[in-house]
Design a protein around this motif. Structure first.
Motif, PDB file in Angstrom:
ATOM      1  N   TYR A  65       0.848  -1.186   0.000  1.00  0.00           N
ATOM      2  CA  TYR A  65       0.000   0.000   0.000  1.00  0.00           C
ATOM      3  C   TYR A  65       0.885   1.238   0.000  1.00  0.00           C
ATOM      4  O   TYR A  65       2.084   1.175   0.276  1.00  0.00           O
ATOM      5  N   LEU A  66       0.266   2.359  -0.325  1.00  0.00           N
ATOM      6  CA  LEU A  66       1.008   3.608  -0.446  1.00  0.00           C
ATOM      7  C   LEU A  66       0.102   4.765  -0.065  1.00  0.00           C
ATOM      8  O   LEU A  66      -1.066   4.812  -0.467  1.00  0.00           O
ATOM      9  N   LYS A  67       0.624   5.678   0.715  1.00  0.00           N
ATOM     10  CA  LYS A  67      -0.125   6.876   1.108  1.00  0.00           C
ATOM     11  C   LYS A  67       0.135   7.964   0.071  1.00  0.00           C
ATOM     12  O   LYS A  67       1.283   8.248  -0.273  1.00  0.00           O
ATOM     13  N   VAL A  68      -0.927   8.560  -0.433  1.00  0.00           N
ATOM     14  CA  VAL A  68      -0.813   9.595  -1.460  1.00  0.00           C
ATOM     15  C   VAL A  68      -1.045  10.950  -0.816  1.00  0.00           C
ATOM     16  O   VAL A  68      -2.117  11.222  -0.276  1.00  0.00           O
ATOM     17  N   ASN A  69      -0.013  11.821  -0.891  1.00  0.00           N
ATOM     18  CA  ASN A  69      -0.065  13.103  -0.214  1.00  0.00           C
ATOM     19  C   ASN A  69      -0.143  14.279  -1.191  1.00  0.00           C
ATOM     20  O   ASN A  69      -0.247  15.430  -0.778  1.00  0.00           O
ATOM     21  N   ASP A  70      -0.110  13.940  -2.493  1.00  0.00           N
ATOM     22  CA  ASP A  70      -0.144  14.986  -3.514  1.00  0.00           C
ATOM     23  C   ASP A  70      -0.854  14.437  -4.744  1.00  0.00           C
ATOM     24  O   ASP A  70      -0.953  13.215  -4.933  1.00  0.00           O
ATOM     25  N   ILE A  71      -1.322  15.319  -5.605  1.00  0.00           N
ATOM     26  CA  ILE A  71      -2.021  14.882  -6.812  1.00  0.00           C
ATOM     27  C   ILE A  71      -1.033  14.134  -7.710  1.00  0.00           C
ATOM     28  O   ILE A  71       0.047  14.660  -8.025  1.00  0.00           O
ATOM     29  N   ASP A 114      -3.985  17.670   2.903  1.00  0.00           N
ATOM     30  CA  ASP A 114      -4.511  17.696   4.271  1.00  0.00           C
ATOM     31  C   ASP A 114      -5.186  16.377   4.638  1.00  0.00           C
ATOM     32  O   ASP A 114      -5.292  16.039   5.825  1.00  0.00           O
ATOM     33  N   HIS A 115      -5.644  15.673   3.623  1.00  0.00           N
ATOM     34  CA  HIS A 115      -6.347  14.400   3.859  1.00  0.00           C
ATOM     35  C   HIS A 115      -5.782  13.331   2.914  1.00  0.00           C
ATOM     36  O   HIS A 115      -6.418  12.989   1.900  1.00  0.00           O
ATOM     37  N   PRO A 116      -4.606  12.830   3.210  1.00  0.00           N
ATOM     38  CA  PRO A 116      -3.977  11.815   2.336  1.00  0.00           C
ATOM     39  C   PRO A 116      -4.857  10.571   2.188  1.00  0.00           C
ATOM     40  O   PRO A 116      -5.595  10.191   3.098  1.00  0.00           O
ATOM     41  N   LYS A 117      -4.757   9.953   1.026  1.00  0.00           N
ATOM     42  CA  LYS A 117      -5.511   8.727   0.764  1.00  0.00           C
ATOM     43  C   LYS A 117      -4.546   7.564   0.568  1.00  0.00           C
ATOM     44  O   LYS A 117      -3.398   7.756   0.142  1.00  0.00           O
ATOM     45  N   THR A 118      -5.033   6.375   0.876  1.00  0.00           N
ATOM     46  CA  THR A 118      -4.198   5.177   0.760  1.00  0.00           C
ATOM     47  C   THR A 118      -4.664   4.332  -0.422  1.00  0.00           C
ATOM     48  O   THR A 118      -5.866   4.110  -0.613  1.00  0.00           O
ATOM     49  N   ILE A 119      -3.713   3.907  -1.221  1.00  0.00           N
ATOM     50  CA  ILE A 119      -4.021   3.017  -2.346  1.00  0.00           C
ATOM     51  C   ILE A 119      -3.275   1.696  -2.134  1.00  0.00           C
ATOM     52  O   ILE A 119      -2.239   1.649  -1.477  1.00  0.00           O
ATOM     53  N   SER A 120      -3.815   0.620  -2.712  1.00  0.00           N
ATOM     54  CA  SER A 120      -3.247  -0.715  -2.512  1.00  0.00           C
ATOM     55  C   SER A 120      -3.020  -1.414  -3.842  1.00  0.00           C
ATOM     56  O   SER A 120      -3.646  -1.091  -4.858  1.00  0.00           O
ATOM     57  N   GLY A 121      -2.146  -2.386  -3.816  1.00  0.00           N
ATOM     58  CA  GLY A 121      -1.873  -3.169  -5.013  1.00  0.00           C
ATOM     59  C   GLY A 121      -0.778  -4.180  -4.757  1.00  0.00           C
ATOM     60  O   GLY A 121      -0.627  -4.676  -3.639  1.00  0.00           O
TER      61      GLY A 121
END
Length: 333
Positions: A65-71, A114-121
């Motif tokens: 998984y990876l936390k996304v902090n920017d577009i 401000d609200h990072p999202k987590t993606i998985s793979g």
């Protein structure tokens, strides 16, 4: 026609095959369910992509998984796929990820910092052509004031990317399907077993204990005649039909007997009972060479036990059978 020795219980044991099949599929279903539980527990143990890069030597095929902090920044896409390669930032480091359009739209949000999202793979090795395009995009569009060199790629991005198009759920889906089908088959086979068991029990309840003992003695002492191809056995006072589960019929209850040609190349021998019920007591395939001999011998045995039985499917016999049934019902009132 041949004399036989086995008891009726040996015939009935055949329905136990349904019980065995039901238990086998139940075992498969339970095993699959247990596997899914452990699979679900293990699937929650995802590894952060940076840990795979730093501590697991860029190992591919790890659930990550990876936390996304920017577009994310798109930089490469195969023409025949709905996914594209993006440069991802988690607030500390840059990574490469493979995303589809719906996922990108969720991440393309100004508030993501401000609200990072987590993606998985799953982690996968980065192709060489993708590395070149990633360096070019980073140097020209993300940080032109501090570009990176080709030989700095691995230390900057790592050597694996997060492929969100792949997960380790495909085997799980197969197990779910196996488990579901097994449960359904378990219900089907156990239902068939119980239904046949109940029908057999009811068949025995219709006759007295003395008659049951007589049937057993007939079978044990080879006084019964068996037509295996027609699925019928004859005892002194009863015939035993195995065309549908089991039917134990007293010869004296039969008032009408006739042949009937059915589909699938089969000839059946049907009877009508004094209570008006019609039953198929024997089935003979057309491809059996001596089928006429078997049919005639079956009819001869039954009519030899009851001289009043009507023979043949005719209007006259149909009329006479209805009259006999009516008289029987009136006398029973």
């Amino acid at each position: 026609m041949t004399k036989i020795n086995p008891t009726i219980h040996n015939r009935i044991k055949k329905i136990n095959h349904y019980l065995i099949l039901g238990l086998i599929f139940l075992l498969i279903a339970i095993s699959s369910s247990i596997f899914l539980v452990f699979k679900n527990i293990s699937s929650k143990e995802k590894t952060y992509l940076n840990d795979i890069i730093e501590f697991k030597r860029n190992t591919p095929n790890i659930t990550a998984y990876l936390k996304v902090n920017d577009i994310p920044k798109s930089f490469a896409k195969y023409s025949d796929e709905d996914y594209a390669f993006y440069i991802i930032n988690d607030g500390d480091y840059y990574y490469i990820a493979y995303l589809n359009d719906p996922l990108y739209k969720k991440l393309n949000n100004d508030q993501i910092k401000d609200h990072p999202k987590t993606i998985s793979g799953v982690s996968e090795k980065i192709p060489e052509e993708v590395k070149a395009l990633a360096i070019e995009t980073y140097n020209e569009e993300i940080n032109p004031n501090d570009p990176i060199k080709d030989d700095e790629f691995t230390s900057f991005f790592g050597d694996v990317y997060l492929n969100t198009s792949k997960t380790k759920q495909k085997p799980a889906l197969l197990v779910i399907a196996t488990s579901s089908i097994s449960f359904i088959l378990t219900i089907i086979f156990l239902t068939i077993f119980l239904t046949k068991k109940i029908k057999i029990k009811k068949s025995f309840q219709k006759i007295s204990l003395d008659d049951q003992k007589n049937i057993e003695q007939n079978l044990a002492n080879t006084k019964a005649f068996n037509f295996d191809k027609a699925r019928i056995t004859f005892c002194d006072n009863y015939l035993i039909s195995f065309t549908k589960d089991i039917d134990i019929i007293n010869y004296s209850d039969i008032i009408w007997l006739y042949e009937y040609e059915v589909k699938k190349n089969t000839i059946s021998i049907n009877i009508m009972l004094i209570n008006g019920k019609t039953k198929t007591i024997a089935k003979i395939g057309k491809n059996i060479s001596n089928k006429e001999e078997i049919i005639n011998e079956i009819i001869e045995i039954i009519t030899g036990k009851n001289d009043d039985i009507l023979i043949g499917f005719t209007k006259e016999n149909n009329k006479q059978a209805k009259k006999t049934i009516k008289e029987f019902k009136n006398s029973a009132k």
